[in-house]
Design a protein around this motif. Sequence first.
Motif, PDB file in Angstrom:
ATOM      1  N   ARG A  30       2.337  -6.335   4.399  1.00 52.33           N
ATOM      2  CA  ARG A  30       1.533  -6.973   3.361  1.00 52.33           C
ATOM      3  C   ARG A  30       0.628  -5.909   2.755  1.00 52.33           C
ATOM      4  O   ARG A  30       0.212  -4.981   3.442  1.00 52.33           O
ATOM      5  N   VAL A  31       0.311  -6.050   1.468  1.00 51.45           N
ATOM      6  CA  VAL A  31      -0.492  -5.054   0.767  1.00 51.45           C
ATOM      7  C   VAL A  31      -1.807  -4.788   1.488  1.00 51.45           C
ATOM      8  O   VAL A  31      -2.212  -3.637   1.642  1.00 51.45           O
ATOM      9  N   ASN A  32      -2.470  -5.830   1.959  1.00 49.16           N
ATOM     10  CA  ASN A  32      -3.780  -5.651   2.591  1.00 49.16           C
ATOM     11  C   ASN A  32      -3.700  -4.984   3.962  1.00 49.16           C
ATOM     12  O   ASN A  32      -4.720  -4.606   4.522  1.00 49.16           O
ATOM     13  N   GLU A  33      -2.508  -4.802   4.506  1.00 52.15           N
ATOM     14  CA  GLU A  33      -2.331  -4.139   5.800  1.00 52.15           C
ATOM     15  C   GLU A  33      -1.900  -2.686   5.661  1.00 52.15           C
ATOM     16  O   GLU A  33      -1.974  -1.919   6.629  1.00 52.15           O
ATOM     17  N   LEU A  34      -1.419  -2.279   4.498  1.00 50.42           N
ATOM     18  CA  LEU A  34      -0.877  -0.935   4.328  1.00 50.42           C
ATOM     19  C   LEU A  34      -1.878   0.186   4.595  1.00 50.42           C
ATOM     20  O   LEU A  34      -1.540   1.148   5.278  1.00 50.42           O
ATOM     21  N   PRO A  35      -3.107   0.117   4.061  1.00 53.04           N
ATOM     22  CA  PRO A  35      -4.027   1.237   4.299  1.00 53.04           C
ATOM     23  C   PRO A  35      -4.286   1.504   5.786  1.00 53.04           C
ATOM     24  O   PRO A  35      -4.422   2.651   6.190  1.00 53.04           O
ATOM     25  N   ALA A  36      -4.323   0.469   6.592  1.00 58.98           N
ATOM     26  CA  ALA A  36      -4.548   0.659   8.027  1.00 58.98           C
ATOM     27  C   ALA A  36      -3.279   1.108   8.748  1.00 58.98           C
ATOM     28  O   ALA A  36      -3.351   1.685   9.831  1.00 58.98           O
ATOM     29  N   SER A  37      -2.116   0.879   8.145  1.00 65.03           N
ATOM     30  CA  SER A  37      -0.854   1.211   8.805  1.00 65.03           C
ATOM     31  C   SER A  37      -0.497   2.688   8.679  1.00 65.03           C
ATOM     32  O   SER A  37       0.232   3.214   9.511  1.00 65.03           O
ATOM     33  N   ASP A  38      -0.995   3.352   7.645  1.00 66.34           N
ATOM     34  CA  ASP A  38      -0.639   4.756   7.420  1.00 66.34           C
ATOM     35  C   ASP A  38      -1.698   5.381   6.515  1.00 66.34           C
ATOM     36  O   ASP A  38      -1.949   4.877   5.414  1.00 66.34           O
ATOM     37  N   PRO A  39      -2.304   6.494   6.923  1.00 66.72           N
ATOM     38  CA  PRO A  39      -3.336   7.134   6.099  1.00 66.72           C
ATOM     39  C   PRO A  39      -2.832   7.575   4.721  1.00 66.72           C
ATOM     40  O   PRO A  39      -3.615   7.686   3.787  1.00 66.72           O
ATOM     41  N   LYS A  40      -1.520   7.796   4.581  1.00 64.09           N
ATOM     42  CA  LYS A  40      -0.984   8.190   3.272  1.00 64.09           C
ATOM     43  C   LYS A  40      -1.149   7.066   2.252  1.00 64.09           C
ATOM     44  O   LYS A  40      -1.447   7.320   1.096  1.00 64.09           O
ATOM     45  N   TYR A  41      -0.942   5.819   2.676  1.00 64.38           N
ATOM     46  CA  TYR A  41      -1.152   4.694   1.763  1.00 64.38           C
ATOM     47  C   TYR A  41      -2.610   4.633   1.330  1.00 64.38           C
ATOM     48  O   TYR A  41      -2.913   4.441   0.155  1.00 64.38           O
TER      49      TYR A  41
END
Length: 154
Positions: A30-41
């Motif tokens: 989900r979009v709101n989970e991407l930043p926490a899933s990978d620092p590149k996002y």
Amino acid sequence: MKRLLSLGLGGLALGVSLTAAAADHDTQFRVNELPASDPKYLRTWQQLVEDEERLPEWIINLSGTATPMQALEEDDEQYLVGELCEAHDCAHQRLYVAFSWDKAHAYALYVQLPANLPADKAPSRHASYRWLGEPDAGIKQLLDEQLKADPNWY
């Protein structure tokens, strides 16, 4: 097979994760989970919003309510595409996001509707649209198609 090899190990891992997520609907990205899933996002999104003015906090932080993302192709390039909306106001504040497969680029379509729009009025005629990240015509079409896929959008 060449396409997967050209994405590198990170892209391959994400591709495998997306395949697994498709098989298990409870673990989709989900979009709101991407930043926490990978620092590149997170880094890519921060670069996109740093040049934008007057964005709400939920967009800057990708902290709204999100639907599952999907892998889509545009001009022979893969993108991870999803929708995010302001928590408790999805009817009036939406964001459609596309991250390039290599996580190097992000694009978005921010759609706002007036708060007092009567139910019998077509939302498409009263919406304001704002493109983020300088998407080309193909990316604009890709994100616009996501908006138009909403059965309540006419």
